[in-house]
Design an enzyme around this catalytic site. Sequence first.
Site, short mmCIF file in Angstrom:
data_model
loop_
_atom_site.label_atom_id
_atom_site.label_comp_id
_atom_site.label_asym_id
_atom_site.label_seq_id
_atom_site.Cartn_x
_atom_site.Cartn_y
_atom_site.Cartn_z
CG ASN A 246 15.90 11.46 18.77
OD1 ASN A 246 16.30 12.54 18.53
ND2 ASN A 246 16.08 10.27 17.75
CG ASP B 270 5.77 17.57 -0.11
OD1 ASP B 270 5.67 17.61 -1.15
OD2 ASP B 270 5.84 18.57 0.73
CG ASP C 111 11.96 12.93 16.28
OD1 ASP C 111 10.81 13.07 16.82
OD2 ASP C 111 12.94 12.95 16.99
CD GLU D 87 5.79 23.81 -5.21
OE1 GLU D 87 6.36 24.90 -4.72
OE2 GLU D 87 6.35 22.93 -5.62
CG ASP E 86 15.17 16.13 18.81
OD1 ASP E 86 14.99 15.17 18.25
OD2 ASP E 86 16.15 16.58 19.35
CG HIS F 193 8.44 24.00 2.67
ND1 HIS F 193 7.25 24.01 2.23
CD2 HIS F 193 9.46 23.55 1.54
CE1 HIS F 193 7.32 23.33 0.82
NE2 HIS F 193 8.63 23.15 0.49
CG ASP F 194 9.75 26.07 -1.02
OD1 ASP F 194 10.91 25.75 -0.65
OD2 ASP F 194 9.32 25.39 -1.82
CG ASP G 255 18.28 13.57 16.43
OD1 ASP G 255 17.34 14.30 16.46
OD2 ASP G 255 18.25 12.62 15.48
CG ASP H 163 8.11 19.76 -4.86
OD1 ASP H 163 7.81 20.70 -4.38
OD2 ASP H 163 9.05 19.21 -5.48
#
Length: 558
Positions: free
Chosen positions: A23, A98, A29, A256, A21, A332-333, A25, A199
């Site tokens: 900034n 992606d 990003d 995928e 990150d 990520h899965d 929040d 995907d």
Amino acid sequence: MTKKWWQNAVVYQVYPRSYQDSNGDGVGDLAGLTQRLPYIKRLGADVIWLNPIYKSPDKDNGYDISDYQAIQPVYGSMADFDQMLATAHQTGLKILMDLVVNHTSDQHKWFQESRQSKDNPYADYYIWRDPVDGHAPNNWGSYFSGGAWTYEPKRGQYYLHLFAPGQPDLNWENPKVRQEVWNLMRFWLDKGVDGFRMDVINLISKPAGLPDAPVAPGAQYGNSEPLVSDGPKLNDYLQEMNREVLSHYDVMTVGEMPGSTPEDAIQYTGLDANELNMVFQFEHVGLSANPDERLGKWNDQPVQLIDLKRSLSRWQTALDGKGWNSLYWNNHDQPRAVSRFATDDPQYRVRAAKMLGTTLHMLQGTPYVYEGEELGETNVHYTKLSDYEDLESLNAYHQNVEEDHLVDSQTMLKYLAHISRDNARTPMQWDATANAGFTTGKPWFALNPNYPQINAKSQVDDDQSVFNYYRQLIALRHHSDLIVYGSYQALDPEDNQVFAYKRHYQGQTLLVISNFTAESVTRDYGQAQASQRLIGNYADDAGTTLRPYETKVYQFND
């Protein structure tokens, strides 16, 4: 065989929400990624695969796209993307986007129009069917639990969503849909991106008539995967994609493909084919599924080494000289590799992480490193449902515990702790300061509490770290045609403690030996006759003795 740049490449996967990150929040990003490009370059990677950064309602963390040509505001602006892409290219890194085109978000303008009536210009952009006796058109279940159909009163019809109701499936039978996809691909390729990870791309061709799917005893819905994966027109669609778009650019593509076999993959990735470069297959990450079919992947049992070897060997042997493998342990899965395939016991975690890296990176194919894997990051080991954020995990808990009563809550929580996608989605562990250096604000998702012990800052300058071991593995691949192109030979496939194999190329042989246990064992593969030991996770070489989680690689010159 013509050698391609992506065969010698190593890909580093960035889950942007959790990477850096910039900034405050609490959400990663594009500007944060730009700051961290030197770190990825130092690791030695060639390509960054970036999870979706498009505009999205975020029902499935960006895999529900409402505008393919706009950046999700929380990640920054298109100017931030352009700056990141330019900086990556200046750094010598390529960017893989992606591509999510089996489905869109239900907030996409196409679907907003399509749902209004049966006679508007977008009416056939999605898969609509009339009710059958007042019910859904067939018995298909969703990948995210529940049924795969949702009723739309405005049309008086059901629409298909193989994933969440907010992710309606596109109708690839409609040539206008395909042209829309080709246009959005060209938009990004013309910006200079270097390819796509696609995907669930093998789900885009649905079977004629949409027949009912087989139902496991006691299950409410049918398992649609055998019907929807590798559908009848998939080759046609991928060949058209290549002809219309991909063949006009020097890019890398990986599809995928849940449910695909090596024989399927050869069709799509044949070295002389005109479709894709490689596929992500799921066989080795699906080995520990629950014996109760109704529970699917939800289980907490370890993968058996013999099964793992059989699976990886099958793909290595089948694709050699015919297609190309992608090599991965996690993404990520999937849960963290060291926790799932070896151990995250602090006593052995570092050696186990190096052992898994070696076993994978010495295979034939293009290796993928998921953010934090190069540090030996572990599963987070959550203990209550409120800790979880992932839609798939929450839906599975509600269905299996509260609706179908297949397991009790504590058992399901153990399953989630072992295999939930959230294990991979905790923020990147940069240093031991507050929030692991990920953000100055409140992180969007809780950090793994072990970040003070496992973080990048403590590893980048430590010669013995997992990070620097991965650097060595990547450097070896970059300088060895034997590692990149060599054919594969399994050794002792029924050995349930050691994964050993050889690679052969132009008079040279590579021998890889990995102990997947915490015990010392003895194995003799003629390593005493090797020309050299290329790498190992112990400083010395104990010959035929393999210490806990020991791995070593030898080269023989004939």
